[in-house]
Design a protein around this motif. Structure first.
Motif, PDB file in Angstrom:
ATOM      1  N   ASN A  71       0.861  -1.191   0.000  1.00  0.00           N
ATOM      2  CA  ASN A  71       0.000   0.000   0.000  1.00  0.00           C
ATOM      3  C   ASN A  71       0.891   1.232   0.000  1.00  0.00           C
ATOM      4  N   GLN A  72       0.280   2.392  -0.152  1.00  0.00           N
ATOM      5  CA  GLN A  72       1.058   3.619  -0.281  1.00  0.00           C
ATOM      6  C   GLN A  72       1.838   3.982   0.972  1.00  0.00           C
ATOM      7  N   ASN A  73       1.410   3.509   2.116  1.00  0.00           N
ATOM      8  CA  ASN A  73       2.090   3.851   3.366  1.00  0.00           C
ATOM      9  C   ASN A  73       3.213   2.881   3.710  1.00  0.00           C
ATOM     10  N   ASP A  74       3.288   1.761   3.023  1.00  0.00           N
ATOM     11  CA  ASP A  74       4.299   0.742   3.296  1.00  0.00           C
ATOM     12  C   ASP A  74       5.496   0.978   2.384  1.00  0.00           C
ATOM     13  N   LEU A  75       6.615   1.330   2.963  1.00  0.00           N
ATOM     14  CA  LEU A  75       7.810   1.596   2.170  1.00  0.00           C
ATOM     15  C   LEU A  75       8.656   0.348   1.945  1.00  0.00           C
ATOM     16  N   MET A  76       8.278  -0.787   2.565  1.00  0.00           N
ATOM     17  CA  MET A  76       9.020  -2.020   2.351  1.00  0.00           C
ATOM     18  C   MET A  76       8.715  -2.567   0.957  1.00  0.00           C
ATOM     19  N   ILE A  77       9.747  -2.881   0.212  1.00  0.00           N
ATOM     20  CA  ILE A  77       9.570  -3.397  -1.138  1.00  0.00           C
ATOM     21  C   ILE A  77       8.974  -4.801  -1.076  1.00  0.00           C
ATOM     22  N   ALA A  78       7.812  -4.962  -1.682  1.00  0.00           N
ATOM     23  CA  ALA A  78       7.184  -6.282  -1.763  1.00  0.00           C
ATOM     24  C   ALA A  78       7.677  -7.033  -2.993  1.00  0.00           C
ATOM     25  N   GLY A  79       8.108  -6.272  -4.020  1.00  0.00           N
ATOM     26  CA  GLY A  79       8.605  -6.910  -5.231  1.00  0.00           C
ATOM     27  C   GLY A  79       8.916  -5.891  -6.304  1.00  0.00           C
ATOM     28  N   PHE A  80       9.088  -6.387  -7.517  1.00  0.00           N
ATOM     29  CA  PHE A  80       9.430  -5.547  -8.659  1.00  0.00           C
ATOM     30  C   PHE A  80       8.736  -6.099  -9.894  1.00  0.00           C
ATOM     31  N   ALA A  81       8.493  -5.236 -10.843  1.00  0.00           N
ATOM     32  CA  ALA A  81       7.925  -5.634 -12.130  1.00  0.00           C
ATOM     33  C   ALA A  81       8.277  -4.533 -13.120  1.00  0.00           C
ATOM     34  N   GLY A  82       8.459  -4.911 -14.359  1.00  0.00           N
ATOM     35  CA  GLY A  82       8.762  -3.885 -15.335  1.00  0.00           C
ATOM     36  C   GLY A  82       9.078  -4.442 -16.697  1.00  0.00           C
ATOM     37  N   LEU A  83       9.625  -3.577 -17.515  1.00  0.00           N
ATOM     38  CA  LEU A  83       9.972  -3.920 -18.882  1.00  0.00           C
ATOM     39  C   LEU A  83      11.448  -3.635 -19.107  1.00  0.00           C
ATOM     40  N   LEU A  84      12.133  -4.618 -19.688  1.00  0.00           N
ATOM     41  CA  LEU A  84      13.537  -4.463 -20.046  1.00  0.00           C
ATOM     42  C   LEU A  84      13.616  -4.106 -21.518  1.00  0.00           C
ATOM     43  N   ASN A  85      14.430  -3.130 -21.830  1.00  0.00           N
ATOM     44  CA  ASN A  85      14.573  -2.688 -23.213  1.00  0.00           C
ATOM     45  C   ASN A  85      15.573  -3.562 -23.961  1.00  0.00           C
ATOM     46  N   SER A  86      15.278  -3.802 -25.219  1.00  0.00           N
ATOM     47  CA  SER A  86      16.188  -4.506 -26.121  1.00  0.00           C
ATOM     48  C   SER A  86      16.114  -3.825 -27.476  1.00  0.00           C
ATOM     49  N   SER A  87      17.255  -3.612 -28.088  1.00  0.00           N
ATOM     50  CA  SER A  87      17.243  -2.991 -29.416  1.00  0.00           C
ATOM     51  C   SER A  87      16.812  -3.985 -30.490  1.00  0.00           C
ATOM     52  N   GLN A  88      16.863  -5.278 -30.180  1.00  0.00           N
ATOM     53  CA  GLN A  88      16.560  -6.321 -31.152  1.00  0.00           C
ATOM     54  C   GLN A  88      15.126  -6.832 -31.095  1.00  0.00           C
ATOM     55  N   GLU A  89      14.481  -6.705 -29.919  1.00  0.00           N
ATOM     56  CA  GLU A  89      13.167  -7.319 -29.703  1.00  0.00           C
ATOM     57  C   GLU A  89      12.239  -6.343 -28.991  1.00  0.00           C
ATOM     58  N   PRO A  90      10.962  -6.707 -28.885  1.00  0.00           N
ATOM     59  CA  PRO A  90      10.054  -5.894 -28.060  1.00  0.00           C
ATOM     60  C   PRO A  90      10.518  -5.918 -26.602  1.00  0.00           C
ATOM     61  N   PRO A  91      10.017  -5.003 -25.781  1.00  0.00           N
ATOM     62  CA  PRO A  91      10.375  -5.007 -24.363  1.00  0.00           C
ATOM     63  C   PRO A  91      10.007  -6.346 -23.719  1.00  0.00           C
ATOM     64  N   SER A  92      10.791  -6.717 -22.723  1.00  0.00           N
ATOM     65  CA  SER A  92      10.608  -7.993 -22.035  1.00  0.00           C
ATOM     66  C   SER A  92      10.094  -7.762 -20.617  1.00  0.00           C
ATOM     67  N   LEU A  93       9.006  -8.443 -20.280  1.00  0.00           N
ATOM     68  CA  LEU A  93       8.397  -8.353 -18.960  1.00  0.00           C
ATOM     69  C   LEU A  93       9.251  -9.103 -17.944  1.00  0.00           C
ATOM     70  N   ILE A  94       9.439  -8.480 -16.788  1.00  0.00           N
ATOM     71  CA  ILE A  94      10.171  -9.094 -15.690  1.00  0.00           C
ATOM     72  C   ILE A  94       9.397  -8.808 -14.408  1.00  0.00           C
ATOM     73  N   PHE A  95       9.423  -9.740 -13.463  1.00  0.00           N
ATOM     74  CA  PHE A  95       8.730  -9.523 -12.192  1.00  0.00           C
ATOM     75  C   PHE A  95       9.271 -10.477 -11.139  1.00  0.00           C
ATOM     76  N   GLY A  96       9.052 -10.120  -9.895  1.00  0.00           N
ATOM     77  CA  GLY A  96       9.435 -10.971  -8.775  1.00  0.00           C
ATOM     78  C   GLY A  96       8.853 -10.414  -7.489  1.00  0.00           C
ATOM     79  N   THR A  97       8.639 -11.284  -6.531  1.00  0.00           N
ATOM     80  CA  THR A  97       8.041 -10.910  -5.255  1.00  0.00           C
ATOM     81  C   THR A  97       8.888 -11.450  -4.117  1.00  0.00           C
ATOM     82  N   ARG A  98       8.924 -10.713  -3.027  1.00  0.00           N
ATOM     83  CA  ARG A  98       9.621 -11.172  -1.827  1.00  0.00           C
ATOM     84  C   ARG A  98       9.031 -12.534  -1.417  1.00  0.00           C
TER      85      ARG A  98
END
Length: 171
Positions: A71-98
């Motif tokens: 939630n917005q008040n919790d500063l502890m990282i629960a995980g990450f998600a995003g897109l990695l850029n590649s000049s050769q391919e479309p962006p690649s989805l990445i994610f992970g959770t504690r």
């Protein structure tokens, strides 16, 4: 801050230099690095470089790696998600959770927010992902997101599965 995303349960923000220690701790957790870094212990400098690349990608492409908390008040990282850029391919989805938060659906919820942003805001035509074949939990997330398996390959002796999704397939 630009690029803030929210879901029903999560707040997502672009990773920044001040997140380095928390993110490095998450990325070096044995259960997380098993599939993320091929079970390699990354250095703090490597994590810093990854954050710097993500920051540059937000500037250049409008995407990178978001961190998320419960939630917005919790500063502890629960995980990450995003897109990695590649000049050769479309962006690649990445994610992970504690690991202590596994099984709550946070990875799928965060990844869905990233796909919504990718297709609805950035108007991307395709997002891809790859996953270690033994990583059943991440495969389940990719398939629940509507991603389609496109191929299988051995990379450095590890079996990888490749997925993609287009806006019309996005759930």
């Amino acid at each position: 801050m630009k690029y803030l995303l929210n879901t029903e349960r999560l707040s997502l923000w672009p990773c920044q230099n001040e997140d380095l220690n928390s993110l490095h701790k998450l990325w070096t957790d044995a259960n997380v690095r098993r599939f993320l870094w091929d079970d390699r212990q990354i250095s703090c400098e490597e994590a810093q470089s990854f954050i710097e690349t993500s920051t540059a990608n937000f500037t250049n492409y409008g995407y990178g790696i978001w961190l998320f908390s419960e939630n917005q008040n919790d500063l502890m990282i629960a995980g990450f998600a995003g897109l990695l850029n590649s000049s050769q391919e479309p962006p690649s989805l990445i994610f992970g959770t504690r690991p202590s938060l596994w099984g709550r659906g946070y990875a799928k919820e965060a990844a869905r927010a990233i796909l919504d942003y990718a297709f609805d805001v950035l108007d991307l035509e395709c997002v891809i992902a790859d996953v270690d074949e033994p990583n059943k939990a991440s495969i389940k997330v990719l398939e629940a997101l509507g991603m389609t398996r496109t191929r299988r390959a051995l990379v450095n002796g590890r079996p990888l599965l490749y997925y993609e999704i287009h806006p019309h397939r996005h759930i």
